[in-house]
Scaffold this active site. Structure first.
Site, PDB file in Angstrom:
ATOM      1  N   ARG A  74     -46.132  33.782  84.306  1.00 47.09           N
ATOM      2  CA  ARG A  74     -46.495  34.445  83.427  1.00 47.09           C
ATOM      3  C   ARG A  74     -45.306  35.028  82.462  1.00 47.09           C
ATOM      4  NH1 ARG A  74     -51.135  31.915  81.105  1.00 47.09           N
ATOM      5  NH2 ARG A  74     -52.700  32.302  82.758  1.00 47.09           N
ATOM      6  N   ALA A  86     -58.602  29.646  84.727  1.00 44.28           N
ATOM      7  CA  ALA A  86     -58.790  30.276  83.597  1.00 44.28           C
ATOM      8  C   ALA A  86     -58.453  29.607  82.216  1.00 44.28           C
ATOM      9  CB  ALA A  86     -58.411  31.733  83.317  1.00 44.28           C
ATOM     10  N   GLU A 102     -61.985  24.090  82.028  1.00 49.66           N
ATOM     11  CA  GLU A 102     -60.753  24.447  82.698  1.00 49.66           C
ATOM     12  C   GLU A 102     -60.620  24.370  84.115  1.00 49.66           C
ATOM     13  OE1 GLU A 102     -58.168  25.757  81.173  1.00 49.66           O
ATOM     14  OE2 GLU A 102     -58.682  25.347  79.068  1.00 49.66           O
ATOM     15  N   GLU A 106     -57.743  22.449  85.975  1.00 46.75           N
ATOM     16  CA  GLU A 106     -56.827  23.404  86.536  1.00 46.75           C
ATOM     17  C   GLU A 106     -56.966  22.868  88.129  1.00 46.75           C
ATOM     18  OE1 GLU A 106     -56.281  27.281  85.913  1.00 46.75           O
ATOM     19  OE2 GLU A 106     -55.852  26.833  83.743  1.00 46.75           O
ATOM     20  N   GLU A 148     -50.510  19.801  79.134  1.00 43.36           N
ATOM     21  CA  GLU A 148     -48.946  19.230  79.031  1.00 43.36           C
ATOM     22  C   GLU A 148     -48.012  20.741  79.300  1.00 43.36           C
ATOM     23  OE1 GLU A 148     -47.305  16.856  76.169  1.00 43.36           O
ATOM     24  OE2 GLU A 148     -48.986  15.404  76.190  1.00 43.36           O
TER      25      GLU A 148
END
Length: 189
Positions: A74, A86, A102, A106, A148
């Site tokens: 992050r 998330a 999502e 993920e 991406e």
């Protein structure tokens, strides 16, 4: 609910009237503005506000009571975080549909049961961002397909171990903390 006395009084009405609003930034995910407001006592001040379209977080539990988690860097805080899957809503998107999308993107998981855990306001002192939380169960798996610009790795952790990492502060991502503790509290009933 028992009230206690404060500077404004126990039964004070709290509302800040917007007097003017000046846009500062309009981006892909957020917009920022500076508002001049009138406080309940009549004084004026400014409020810097970050508007965000909102998002979802999913506590996904497999049949062995493991939680599906992702690890990703992050940039704003300069480190890797462990998080529940998330993502950000698109304009007009139903939060549950976003959560289903999502989770599949993920982790590759599809839930047979998707339960709302309510929502949280992430930082209401400066932002209107709302995150909707869900519990995903009865999972089946396919291949994940992250966006991406999304670089993450997925793994599983036993639910009780995750609760302990949340309580110790080792995991400090707000949506993960809130989602895990909501599921933990549900189980206590």
């Amino acid at each position: 609910m028992e009230q206690f006395e404060t500077r404004a009084g126990a039964a004070a009405e709290f509302f800040e009237k917007t007097l003017s609003s000046r846009p500062i930034y309009d981006g892909k995910i957020i917009s920022v503005r500076c508002d001049e407001v009138e406080l309940p006592g009549g004084h004026h001040t400014t409020r810097e506000v970050v508007s965000h379209i909102g998002g979802v977080g999913i506590v996904a539990l497999d049949e062995q009571d493991n939680v599906l988690l992702v690890r990703q860097y992050r940039y704003p805080i300069g480190r890797e975080l462990i998080e529940i899957p998330a993502g950000t809503l698109t304009k007009g998107e139903d939060p549950m549909e976003c959560g289903i999308r999502e989770l599949a993107e993920e982790t590759g998981a599809v839930a047979g049961r998707f339960t709302s855990l309510g929502s949280i306001l992430c930082s209401p002192g400066f932002s209107d961002q709302r995150l909707y939380l869900y519990l995903a169960e009865q999972l089946s798996f396919g291949k994940n397909h992250p966006d991406e610009d999304e670089f993450l790795s997925g793994f599983r952790m036993p639910f009780e171990a995750l609760v302990q990492k949340v309580l110790s502060g080792e995991i400090d991502d707000s949506k993960t903390v809130a989602g895990v503790l909501k599921v933990w509290a549900m189980r206590q009933k």
